[in-house]
Design a protein around this motif. Structure first.
Motif, PDB file in Angstrom:
ATOM      1  N   LEU A  92       0.812  -1.219   0.000  1.00  0.00           N
ATOM      2  CA  LEU A  92       0.000   0.000   0.000  1.00  0.00           C
ATOM      3  C   LEU A  92       0.845   1.267   0.000  1.00  0.00           C
ATOM      4  O   LEU A  92       0.336   2.347   0.307  1.00  0.00           O
ATOM      5  CB  LEU A  92      -0.919   0.004   1.229  1.00  0.00           C
ATOM      6  N   SER A  93       2.102   1.168  -0.337  1.00  0.00           N
ATOM      7  CA  SER A  93       2.959   2.351  -0.322  1.00  0.00           C
ATOM      8  C   SER A  93       2.547   3.336  -1.413  1.00  0.00           C
ATOM      9  O   SER A  93       1.820   2.997  -2.352  1.00  0.00           O
ATOM     10  CB  SER A  93       4.425   1.948  -0.518  1.00  0.00           C
TER      11      SER A  93
ATOM     12  N   ILE B 215       5.319  -5.236  15.395  1.00  0.00           N
ATOM     13  CA  ILE B 215       5.678  -4.484  14.194  1.00  0.00           C
ATOM     14  C   ILE B 215       7.188  -4.517  13.996  1.00  0.00           C
ATOM     15  O   ILE B 215       7.950  -4.146  14.884  1.00  0.00           O
ATOM     16  CB  ILE B 215       5.174  -3.037  14.281  1.00  0.00           C
ATOM     17  N   GLN B 216       7.613  -4.968  12.845  1.00  0.00           N
ATOM     18  CA  GLN B 216       9.029  -5.094  12.516  1.00  0.00           C
ATOM     19  C   GLN B 216       9.392  -4.041  11.482  1.00  0.00           C
ATOM     20  O   GLN B 216       8.980  -4.121  10.324  1.00  0.00           O
ATOM     21  CB  GLN B 216       9.328  -6.498  11.971  1.00  0.00           C
TER      22      GLN B 216
ATOM     23  N   GLY C 253      16.451  -9.137   6.638  1.00  0.00           N
ATOM     24  CA  GLY C 253      16.578 -10.136   5.589  1.00  0.00           C
ATOM     25  C   GLY C 253      15.348 -11.010   5.454  1.00  0.00           C
ATOM     26  O   GLY C 253      15.390 -12.045   4.781  1.00  0.00           O
ATOM     27  N   CYS C 254      14.255 -10.599   6.091  1.00  0.00           N
ATOM     28  CA  CYS C 254      13.009 -11.360   5.983  1.00  0.00           C
ATOM     29  C   CYS C 254      12.415 -11.182   4.587  1.00  0.00           C
ATOM     30  O   CYS C 254      12.679 -10.200   3.892  1.00  0.00           O
ATOM     31  CB  CYS C 254      11.999 -10.888   7.022  1.00  0.00           C
TER      32      CYS C 254
ATOM     33  N   SER D 271       6.816  -4.316   8.295  1.00  0.00           N
ATOM     34  CA  SER D 271       6.471  -3.074   7.604  1.00  0.00           C
ATOM     35  C   SER D 271       7.722  -2.213   7.469  1.00  0.00           C
ATOM     36  O   SER D 271       7.780  -1.081   7.961  1.00  0.00           O
ATOM     37  CB  SER D 271       5.364  -2.328   8.358  1.00  0.00           C
ATOM     38  N   LYS D 272       8.723  -2.763   6.806  1.00  0.00           N
ATOM     39  CA  LYS D 272       9.966  -2.013   6.643  1.00  0.00           C
ATOM     40  C   LYS D 272       9.708  -0.751   5.818  1.00  0.00           C
ATOM     41  O   LYS D 272       8.802  -0.706   4.991  1.00  0.00           O
ATOM     42  CB  LYS D 272      11.047  -2.875   5.994  1.00  0.00           C
ATOM     43  N   PHE D 273      10.478   0.253   6.086  1.00  0.00           N
ATOM     44  CA  PHE D 273      10.372   1.581   5.470  1.00  0.00           C
ATOM     45  C   PHE D 273       9.145   2.362   5.941  1.00  0.00           C
ATOM     46  O   PHE D 273       8.828   3.407   5.377  1.00  0.00           O
ATOM     47  CB  PHE D 273      10.367   1.505   3.933  1.00  0.00           C
TER      48      PHE D 273
END
Length: 208
Positions: free
Chosen positions: A104-105, A164-165, A170-171, A189-191
């Motif tokens: 959804l970015s 929340i990560q 490296g996932c 939810s990186k970035f």
């Protein structure tokens, strides 16, 4: 699917990929593909739906997604014009046991829409091994929206915040490499910290 040309039919793949990125240019095209998807008999595979780069509103995105008959594993809705996710609630509920990725970015989602989404996903039942994410959506891309991340984390309950990560360990959508993953099923939810200016006076779907 008589409304589609032979070339267009290849965008509804036997491999389970639905390729509609940059193809939904107006309401007529959205209606035409909606009808085609209703008539399409998908393969016996988990589906991956590409709807990115279409300037879709939430209503049009829901119209397309709700026309799909098979189980969906991934939805790509980045680079659209989504401001609300309320119209996607029924789709998310219907595919809650198979949906692993939600991209959804680069939309216009506010803090309270992100909160509602994470609350919904965070409350789904978990079913996972120690190395793979639970069989619920665990790969959620929300960067470059209008989310105040500090306010978001302040509003979320601790039970979801701890899952929340944000860091990239490296996932992948199908394999979690985080420590204690068997006890703490991550919502990747990186970035997330990379946002446009948050909308300070935005109200959520319930007008809180």
């Amino acid at each position: 699917m008589n409304m589609l040309s032979p070339d267009e039919r290849t965008h509804l793949g036997a491999d389970g990929y639905i390729h509609l990125a940059r193809r939904l240019k107006n309401a007529e095209e959205i209606q035409r593909w909606t009808q085609a998807l209703r008539e399409w008999q998908p393969p016996s595979k988990l589906l991956r739906v590409h709807l990115e780069h279409n300037d879709l509103t939430a209503e049009h995105a829901a119209q397309i997604l709700n026309a799909i008959n098979g189980p969906v594993q991934a939805v790509y809705l980045h680079h659209n014009q989504l401001r609300s996710l309320q119209t996607l609630d029924s789709f998310l509920e219907r595919h809650s046991r198979t949906l692993l990725e939600l991209h959804l970015s680069h939309n216009n989602l506010c803090t309270l829409e992100a909160e509602a989404l994470l609350l919904h996903i965070g409350q789904l039942p978990l079913d996972s091994t120690d190395s793979t994410p639970s069989n619920t959506c665990s790969w959620i891309r929300l960067e470059f929206n209008c989310i105040d991340v500090q306010k978001l984390t302040d509003r979320l309950p601790r039970s979801i915040n701890r899952r929340i990560q944000l860091e990239d360990n490296g996932c992948t959508p199908t394999r979690c490499r985080c420590l204690n993953r068997q006890h703490n099923h991550r919502l990747h939810s990186k970035f997330l910290l990379m946002q446009h200016n948050a909308m300070p006076n935005a109200e959520d779907r319930h007008g809180r």
